[in-house]
Scaffold this active site. Structure first.
Site, short mmCIF file in Angstrom:
data_model
loop_
_atom_site.label_atom_id
_atom_site.label_comp_id
_atom_site.label_asym_id
_atom_site.label_seq_id
_atom_site.Cartn_x
_atom_site.Cartn_y
_atom_site.Cartn_z
CE LYS A 3 -3.82 -2.41 0.42
NZ LYS A 3 -3.24 -3.68 0.03
CG ASP A 4 0.58 3.79 -3.46
OD1 ASP A 4 1.41 3.15 -3.49
OD2 ASP A 4 -0.10 4.22 -4.17
CB ALA A 5 3.62 6.64 1.85
#
Length: 396
Positions: A76-78
């Site tokens: 998952k992205d930041a």
């Protein structure tokens, strides 16, 4: 790919996303619930502004674990608010709260028998705010979503697959074709695309043959670039210096090139992305199983029900290629690139077997609301597909 749209006849909404992590929410949909017993603790967290790897590094510190012992289903992205599950060996449920902080909320902690593995999720639920859209955006978004729901979302990897400078695939291509000087230049970066002033100056110096000066100027956070230049400065060949990088990093570049080739095939089939051609290799959406199409007319009925879709190759030395017109497209791309399938059988643990990937994916449970101040869009995509592929169609 940047100017290819399945819904090209409908103007986009315009607008921007990810103005804050709260504007981009992702909720992981588990493949199965934890059973309540076993040596692995499935900890579900809601985190803001953190990547999955950052979460894992913190969990390893807190519970004195090795990072490889911690399981996860997807990355998952930041720049998002994400809800996802990780598995921790031999951690008590009551201790899971120790993972929480101002960016991590522990939602649940339940035991399970097995470590969580990559891909062990059904999909992801997205809730995204599109800020500052153009006039009439809601109506256009509804039209676009209707087409995508009917025909499917083009299964592009997209620009996020190619790194911050959008050149990871170029590095991978140069490695595969054994042009290691070019691979080194791509890795250090194109000065025209680099915003960091010291990094930009280092890239300029390297392009001028000033390796030692480039190394001195290169920022400390450019870890692999510094490793490369340090070895080059000590007189190593470009091949030896480049191949000294960790295999997982080299494989990342090579897989980015695989992804770029796949995206090109999707682009070539975009106008008929929901169609089955004679000679296609199709996949079943229920389980991912692939089969060679024998009767295209009959299989088209299944495609119309979104039970199956045509696929394109992630090229590799073991991948099955289509026949007929589909096969001609796939082989012509290999020919244009000057490649054969055996070329993907690199040594040193870098061989790529290849696989088939659907040209399109279903989007379900769509919800849309808002006005010219902003749109709120929710939808569900299966694992392995990217919300950006849908958003690019909407925003254009």
């Amino acid at each position: 790919m940047n100017d290819l749209f399945l819904t090209a006849d409908i103007a986009g909404t315009g607008g921007v996303i990810k103005q804050s992590p709260e504007d981009f929410r992702v909720d992981e949909i588990p493949l199965y619930p934890p059973c309540g017993e076993g040596e692995h603790l499935y900890v579900t967290v809601r985190k803001t502004g953190l990547t999955t790897h950052q979460l894992i590094r913190k969990a390893a510190r807190v519970f004195d674990l090795k990072e490889r012992e911690i399981g996860y289903a997807g990355l998952k992205d930041a720049q998002a608010t994400t809800c996802q599950t990780i598995s921790l060996p031999l951690v008590a449920p009551e201790d899971a709260v120790q993972l929480g902080d101002d960016r991590i909320e522990v939602v649940s902690a339940i035991r399970h028998r097995n470590k969580l593995r990559l891909g062990h999720l059904a999909g992801n639920r997205f809730t995204i705010r599109i800020a500052d859209p153009q006039n009439g955006a809601l109506s256009r978004a509804e039209q676009i979503l209707s087409t995508l729901e009917s025909k499917g979302v083009p299964n592009f990897f997209g620009s996020q697959r190619y790194g911050g400078l959008e050149n990871s695939h170029l590095i991978g291509e140069a490695i595969l074709k054994e042009d290691f000087d070019l691979a080194c230049r791509h890795l250090v970066g194109d000065p025209e695309k680099i915003e960091h002033p010291d990094w930009k100056e280092a890239a300029i110096l390297f392009s001028q043959g000033e390796t030692a000066a480039a190394l001195e100027r290169l920022p400390q956070h450019c870890r692999f670039e510094r490793q490369l230049l340090s070895r080059l400065d000590r007189g190593q060949s470009s091949k030896k210096a480049l191949l000294s990088l960790p295999n997982n990093i080299l494989r990342l570049y090579l897989s980015a090139y695989q992804s770029a080739l796949f995206d090109r095939v999707v682009g070539m089939r975009l106008a008929t992305i929901d169609k089955i051609w004679p000679g296609d290799i199709a996949c079943k959406h229920v389980n991912g199983a692939c089969f060679r199409v024998e009767a295209a007319d009959e299989e088209q009925l299944r495609a119309d029900r979104f039970e199956i879709s045509a696929t394109a190759p992630l090229f590799g030395h073991k991948v099955m290629l289509a026949t007929g017109q589909s096969g001609i497209l796939e082989q012509s791309l290999l020919d244009k690139e000057g490649l054969t399938l055996p070329d993907f059988k690199l040594g040193r643990g870098l061989a790529m077997a290849g696989e088939r990937r659907p040209l399109r994916v279903p989007v379900t449970a769509i919800e849309l609301s808002g006005d010219n101040d902003g749109l709120i869009l929710s939808f569900t995509l299966p694992k392995g597909s990217y919300a950006t592929s849908l958003l690019r169609e909407i925003i254009k």
